[in-house]
Design a protein around this motif. Structure first.
Motif, PDB file in Angstrom:
ATOM      1  N   THR A  13       0.897  -1.042  -0.219  1.00  0.00           N
ATOM      2  CA  THR A  13       0.193   0.134  -0.211  1.00  0.00           C
ATOM      3  C   THR A  13       1.328   1.319   0.156  1.00  0.00           C
ATOM      4  N   TRP A  14      -0.120   2.394  -0.199  1.00  0.00           N
ATOM      5  CA  TRP A  14       0.437   4.099  -0.259  1.00  0.00           C
ATOM      6  C   TRP A  14       2.154   3.700  -1.340  1.00  0.00           C
ATOM      7  N   ILE A  15       1.596   4.051  -2.529  1.00  0.00           N
ATOM      8  CA  ILE A  15       2.100   4.588  -3.328  1.00  0.00           C
ATOM      9  C   ILE A  15       2.095   4.739  -4.555  1.00  0.00           C
ATOM     10  N   SER A  16       3.240   5.792  -4.380  1.00  0.00           N
ATOM     11  CA  SER A  16       2.954   6.927  -5.641  1.00  0.00           C
ATOM     12  C   SER A  16       3.116   6.062  -7.072  1.00  0.00           C
ATOM     13  N   CYS A  17       2.032   7.023  -7.620  1.00  0.00           N
ATOM     14  CA  CYS A  17       1.649   7.286  -8.994  1.00  0.00           C
ATOM     15  C   CYS A  17       1.270   5.760  -9.293  1.00  0.00           C
ATOM     16  N   ASP A  74      -1.604  10.952  -7.330  1.00  0.00           N
ATOM     17  CA  ASP A  74      -1.999   9.912  -7.170  1.00  0.00           C
ATOM     18  C   ASP A  74      -1.176   8.650  -6.294  1.00  0.00           C
ATOM     19  N   THR A  75      -1.630   8.533  -5.274  1.00  0.00           N
ATOM     20  CA  THR A  75      -1.334   7.303  -4.783  1.00  0.00           C
ATOM     21  C   THR A  75      -2.096   5.523  -4.363  1.00  0.00           C
ATOM     22  N   ALA A  76      -1.282   4.855  -4.023  1.00  0.00           N
ATOM     23  CA  ALA A  76      -2.946   3.465  -4.924  1.00  0.00           C
ATOM     24  C   ALA A  76      -2.575   2.565  -3.996  1.00  0.00           C
ATOM     25  N   GLY A  97      -2.754  15.648   2.541  1.00  0.00           N
ATOM     26  CA  GLY A  97      -1.977  16.036   1.349  1.00  0.00           C
ATOM     27  C   GLY A  97      -1.978  15.913  -0.026  1.00  0.00           C
ATOM     28  N   LEU A  98      -0.810  16.287   0.063  1.00  0.00           N
ATOM     29  CA  LEU A  98      -0.569  15.535  -1.580  1.00  0.00           C
ATOM     30  C   LEU A  98      -1.690  15.525  -2.274  1.00  0.00           C
ATOM     31  N   ARG A  99      -3.109  15.978  -2.602  1.00  0.00           N
ATOM     32  CA  ARG A  99      -4.384  15.830  -2.815  1.00  0.00           C
ATOM     33  C   ARG A  99      -4.110  15.514  -4.624  1.00  0.00           C
ATOM     34  N   LYS A 109       3.524  17.663   6.093  1.00  0.00           N
ATOM     35  CA  LYS A 109       3.512  16.161   7.193  1.00  0.00           C
ATOM     36  C   LYS A 109       3.955  14.620   6.887  1.00  0.00           C
ATOM     37  N   VAL A 110       3.155  15.405   5.479  1.00  0.00           N
ATOM     38  CA  VAL A 110       4.157  14.064   4.489  1.00  0.00           C
ATOM     39  C   VAL A 110       5.731  13.782   4.235  1.00  0.00           C
ATOM     40  N   LEU A 111       6.535  14.490   4.558  1.00  0.00           N
ATOM     41  CA  LEU A 111       7.424  14.895   4.611  1.00  0.00           C
ATOM     42  C   LEU A 111       8.394  14.460   5.787  1.00  0.00           C
ATOM     43  N   ASN A 112       7.654  14.064   6.784  1.00  0.00           N
ATOM     44  CA  ASN A 112       8.762  13.343   7.808  1.00  0.00           C
ATOM     45  C   ASN A 112       7.560  12.315   7.627  1.00  0.00           C
ATOM     46  N   ILE A 113       7.457  11.514   6.685  1.00  0.00           N
ATOM     47  CA  ILE A 113       6.733  10.484   6.560  1.00  0.00           C
ATOM     48  C   ILE A 113       7.503   9.593   5.618  1.00  0.00           C
ATOM     49  N   TYR A 114       7.180  10.101   4.398  1.00  0.00           N
ATOM     50  CA  TYR A 114       7.199   8.647   3.288  1.00  0.00           C
ATOM     51  C   TYR A 114       9.214   9.114   2.969  1.00  0.00           C
ATOM     52  N   GLU A 115       9.707   7.952   1.978  1.00  0.00           N
ATOM     53  CA  GLU A 115      10.767   7.889   2.451  1.00  0.00           C
ATOM     54  C   GLU A 115      11.993   8.065   3.074  1.00  0.00           C
ATOM     55  N   GLY A 116      11.278   7.074   3.811  1.00  0.00           N
ATOM     56  CA  GLY A 116      11.741   7.021   5.394  1.00  0.00           C
ATOM     57  C   GLY A 116      11.355   7.809   6.516  1.00  0.00           C
ATOM     58  N   THR A 117      10.874   7.664   7.291  1.00  0.00           N
ATOM     59  CA  THR A 117      10.415   8.774   8.757  1.00  0.00           C
ATOM     60  C   THR A 117      11.526   9.379   9.308  1.00  0.00           C
ATOM     61  N   ARG A 118      11.130  10.454  10.248  1.00  0.00           N
ATOM     62  CA  ARG A 118      12.016  11.254  10.786  1.00  0.00           C
ATOM     63  C   ARG A 118      12.817   9.775  11.772  1.00  0.00           C
ATOM     64  N   GLU A 119      11.919   9.652  12.168  1.00  0.00           N
ATOM     65  CA  GLU A 119      12.634   8.357  13.358  1.00  0.00           C
ATOM     66  C   GLU A 119      13.444   7.687  12.531  1.00  0.00           C
ATOM     67  N   ILE A 120      13.699   7.037  11.296  1.00  0.00           N
ATOM     68  CA  ILE A 120      14.164   6.222  10.850  1.00  0.00           C
ATOM     69  C   ILE A 120      15.668   6.838  10.348  1.00  0.00           C
ATOM     70  N   GLN A 121      15.677   8.379   9.972  1.00  0.00           N
ATOM     71  CA  GLN A 121      16.784   9.590   9.470  1.00  0.00           C
ATOM     72  C   GLN A 121      17.159   9.554  10.643  1.00  0.00           C
TER      73      GLN A 121
HETATM   74  C1  LIG Z   1       1.801   9.881   0.245  1.00  0.00           C
HETATM   75  C2  LIG Z   1       2.423   8.714   0.834  1.00  0.00           C
HETATM   76  C3  LIG Z   1       3.213   7.702  -0.598  1.00  0.00           C
HETATM   77  C4  LIG Z   1       3.756   7.337  -0.817  1.00  0.00           C
HETATM   78  N1  LIG Z   1       4.748   6.536  -1.837  1.00  0.00           N
HETATM   79  C5  LIG Z   1       4.844   5.304  -1.598  1.00  0.00           C
HETATM   80  C6  LIG Z   1       6.353   5.109  -2.544  1.00  0.00           C
HETATM   81  O1  LIG Z   1       6.178   5.283  -4.073  1.00  0.00           O
HETATM   82  N2  LIG Z   1       6.341   3.696  -2.362  1.00  0.00           N
HETATM   83  C7  LIG Z   1       6.389   3.054  -1.444  1.00  0.00           C
HETATM   84  O2  LIG Z   1       7.880   2.622  -1.687  1.00  0.00           O
HETATM   85  N3  LIG Z   1       5.976   3.417   0.336  1.00  0.00           N
HETATM   86  C8  LIG Z   1       5.356   4.603  -0.424  1.00  0.00           C
HETATM   87  N4  LIG Z   1       4.708   5.281   1.099  1.00  0.00           N
HETATM   88  C9  LIG Z   1       4.889   4.423   1.909  1.00  0.00           C
HETATM   89  C10 LIG Z   1       6.156   5.279   3.030  1.00  0.00           C
HETATM   90  O3  LIG Z   1       6.873   5.217   2.380  1.00  0.00           O
HETATM   91  C11 LIG Z   1       6.023   4.789   4.035  1.00  0.00           C
HETATM   92  O4  LIG Z   1       4.324   5.084   4.728  1.00  0.00           O
HETATM   93  C12 LIG Z   1       6.989   5.225   5.456  1.00  0.00           C
HETATM   94  O5  LIG Z   1       8.674   4.935   5.200  1.00  0.00           O
HETATM   95  C13 LIG Z   1       6.533   5.124   6.573  1.00  0.00           C
HETATM   96  O6  LIG Z   1       6.617   3.664   6.602  1.00  0.00           O
HETATM   97  P1  LIG Z   1       4.909   2.803   7.284  1.00  0.00           P
HETATM   98  O7  LIG Z   1       3.460   3.470   7.073  1.00  0.00           O
HETATM   99  O8  LIG Z   1       5.115   1.425   7.403  1.00  0.00           O
HETATM  100  O9  LIG Z   1       4.918   3.184   9.221  1.00  0.00           O
HETATM  101  P2  LIG Z   1       5.642   2.458  10.215  1.00  0.00           P
HETATM  102  O10 LIG Z   1       7.055   1.184   9.522  1.00  0.00           O
HETATM  103  O11 LIG Z   1       4.098   1.558  10.778  1.00  0.00           O
HETATM  104  O12 LIG Z   1       6.051   3.571  11.063  1.00  0.00           O
HETATM  105  C14 LIG Z   1       5.014   3.614  12.178  1.00  0.00           C
HETATM  106  C15 LIG Z   1       5.681   4.736  12.684  1.00  0.00           C
HETATM  107  O13 LIG Z   1       6.462   4.201  13.910  1.00  0.00           O
HETATM  108  C16 LIG Z   1       8.296   4.315  14.218  1.00  0.00           C
HETATM  109  N5  LIG Z   1       9.221   3.477  13.674  1.00  0.00           N
HETATM  110  C17 LIG Z   1       8.411   2.482  12.956  1.00  0.00           C
HETATM  111  N6  LIG Z   1       9.697   2.019  12.954  1.00  0.00           N
HETATM  112  C18 LIG Z   1      10.743   2.462  14.143  1.00  0.00           C
HETATM  113  C19 LIG Z   1      12.345   2.564  14.276  1.00  0.00           C
HETATM  114  N7  LIG Z   1      12.925   1.084  14.041  1.00  0.00           N
HETATM  115  N8  LIG Z   1      12.020   3.130  15.581  1.00  0.00           N
HETATM  116  C20 LIG Z   1      11.600   4.155  15.507  1.00  0.00           C
HETATM  117  N9  LIG Z   1      10.493   4.510  14.986  1.00  0.00           N
HETATM  118  C21 LIG Z   1       9.549   2.755  14.337  1.00  0.00           C
HETATM  119  C22 LIG Z   1       7.406   5.228  12.580  1.00  0.00           C
HETATM  120  O14 LIG Z   1       8.686   6.477  12.428  1.00  0.00           O
HETATM  121  C23 LIG Z   1       6.311   5.530  12.457  1.00  0.00           C
HETATM  122  O15 LIG Z   1       6.326   7.095  13.220  1.00  0.00           O
HETATM  123  C24 LIG Z   1       4.140   6.699   0.585  1.00  0.00           C
HETATM  124  C25 LIG Z   1       3.697   7.671   1.501  1.00  0.00           C
HETATM  125  C26 LIG Z   1       2.768   7.858   1.498  1.00  0.00           C
HETATM  126  C27 LIG Z   1       1.972   8.850   3.167  1.00  0.00           C
END
Ligand SMILES: Cc1cc2nc3c(=O)[nH]c(=O)nc-3n(C[C@H](O)[C@H](O)[C@H](O)COP(=O)(O)OP(=O)(O)OC[C@H]3O[C@@H](n4cnc5c(N)ncnc54)[C@H](O)[C@@H]3O)c2cc1C
Length: 248
Positions: A6-10, A59-61, A54-56, A208-220
Motif C-alpha cells: 500500500t501507499w505507492i505514488s503514481c 496519485d497514491t495507490a 495532503g498531496l491531493r 506532514k508527509v515530508l517526515n513520513i515518506y522515503e523513511g520517517t524522521r525516526e528512521i533518519q
Molecule cells: C503519500 C504517500 C506516498 C507514498 N509513496 C510510496 C511509494 O511510492 N513507494 C513506497 O514504497 N512507499 C511509499 N509510501 C510509504 C512510505 O514510505 C511509508 O508510509 C513510510 O516509510 C512509513 O512506513 P509505514 O507507513 O509502514 O510506517 P511504520 O513503519 O508502521 O511506522 C509507524 C511509526 O513507527 C515509527 N517506527 C517504525 N519503526 C521504527 C523504529 N525502528 N524506530 C523508531 N521508530 C520507528 C515510524 O517512524 C512511525 O512514526 C508512501 C506514503 C505516503 C503517505
C-alpha cells in the motif's frame, strides 16, 4: 509473484512498477530481488487511495499482485541485490523530499512576507510586530540552512561519493523545518490561515508527509544517530570531518 503493497505514488497511472520480492523471507534483506513488472500483467491491480491529509494532486495507490507471471529478463540487477537497489533509490528519493521541503518553507516565506505587510493590527502591519518578525526570521534561516544541506548532498552525488548520511541529515532537517514553518505560517495568517483562501493551509497539510515518506524522521534519526555513535556507518565508514566533505 503474489503480494500487496500500500501507499505507492503514481500507482494507478504507472505503466511499470519496480517490485521488490523474496522467495525466502528467512534470508532477510539478502533474499530480496528487484523486478520490473508491467502493470497491465494479468493478476496486477491498483486501487486508488482517497481521503489523504495532503498531496491531493498526487496519485497514491495500493497495489495487489495475484500470481503475476514475470519473465526472468525483467529482473533488475542480480538475485539478492534488491535491497541494495532500494537503498540507492532512497538516497535519491530522500534528497528530492529535502529539496521539496525547502520549497514548502520558501512558499511560507513568500506568502507570509506579503501578508504580514498587508494585514494591519494595532495601527501597523503585523510584520512590524517583533513576534511575527521572529517567526519569519526563523523561516528564512532554516530555508537557507536546508538549501545548503541538500546542495551538499547534491554535490556529493555529482562527485559519485557515498552520501546516505548527508542525504538523511538534509531530509530530516528540511522535513522538520517544513512542518515547523507551515505551522507558523498558519499562525501568521491568523483566522485566514485556517481557511483555503490562502495557500498556507495547504502547506500545513502537505508538510506532514515530508517526515513520513522515503523513511520517517525516526528512521533518519536512527541512521544519523547510529552513524554518530559508530554503531553503523551510513556511508560505510566514518566521516573524516565536515570540512573534508565540503572539499570533495
Ligand atoms: C503519500 C504517500 C506516498 C507514498 N509513496 C510510496 C511509494 O511510492 N513507494 C513506497 O514504497 N512507499 C511509499 N509510501 C510509504 C512510505 O514510505 C511509508 O508510509 C513510510 O516509510 C512509513 O512506513 P509505514 O507507513 O509502514 O510506517 P511504520 O513503519 O508502521 O511506522 C509507524 C511509526 O513507527 C515509527 N517506527 C517504525 N519503526 C521504527 C523504529 N525502528 N524506530 C523508531 N521508530 C520507528 C515510524 O517512524 C512511525 O512514526 C508512501 C506514503 C505516503 C503517505
Amino acid at each position: 509473484m503474489s503480494g500487496s503493497k500500500t501507499w505507492i505514488s503514481c500507482g494507478t497511472i504507472a505503466h511499470y512498477a519496480l517490485i521488490f520480492a523474496t522467495v525466502d523471507s528467512s534470508l532477510g534483506h539478502k533474499g530480496i530481488t528487484c523486478f520490473i513488472v508491467d502493470t497491465k500483467s494479468k493478476g496486477f491491480t491498483a486501487q486508488p487511495i482517497h481521503g489523504k491529509l495532503g498531496l491531493r494532486a498526487s496519485d497514491t495507490a495500493a497495489l495487489f499482485l495475484d500470481e503475476v507471471r514475470v519473465p526472468a529478463e525483467n529482473m533488475l540487477g542480480q538475485v539478492g541485490e534488491g535491497f541494495k537497489i532500494a537503498m540507492s533509490a532512497l538516497d535519491n528519493g530522500r534528497f528530492s523530499v529535502a529539496a521539496g521541503a525547502v520549497g514548502v518553507v520558501q512558499g511560507c516565506i513568500d506568502a507570509c512576507t506579503k501578508y504580514a505587510m498587508e494585514r494591519r493590527t494595532f495601527g501597523k502591519p503585523i510584520g512590524e510586530h517583533q513576534q511575527v518578525q521572529a517567526m519569519i526570521a526563523d523561516m528564512v534561516a532554516d530555508a537557507e540552512a536546508g538549501r545548503l544541506l541538500y546542495l551538499r548532498a547534491a554535490h556529493l552525488k555529482n562527485k559519485g561519493v557515498r552520501n546516505t548520511r548527508e542525504t538523511s541529515i538534509a531530509k530530516l532537517f528540511c522535513g522538520e523545518a517544513a512542518n515547523k514553518h507551515a505551522h507558523n505560517a498558519v499562525q501568521i495568517f491568523g483566522g485566514y490561515g485556517f481557511s483555503d483562501e490562502y495557500p498556507v493551509e495547504r502547506f500545513f497539510r502537505d508538510a506532514k508527509v515530508l517526515n513520513i515518506y522515503e523513511g520517517t524522521r525516526e528512521i533518519q534519526r536512527l541512521i544519523i544517530g547510529q552513524d554518530a555513535l559508530g554503531i553503523r556507518y551510513a556511508n560505510g565508514k566514518p566521516v573524516e570531518s565536515v570540512q573534508a566533505l565540503a572539499m570533495v
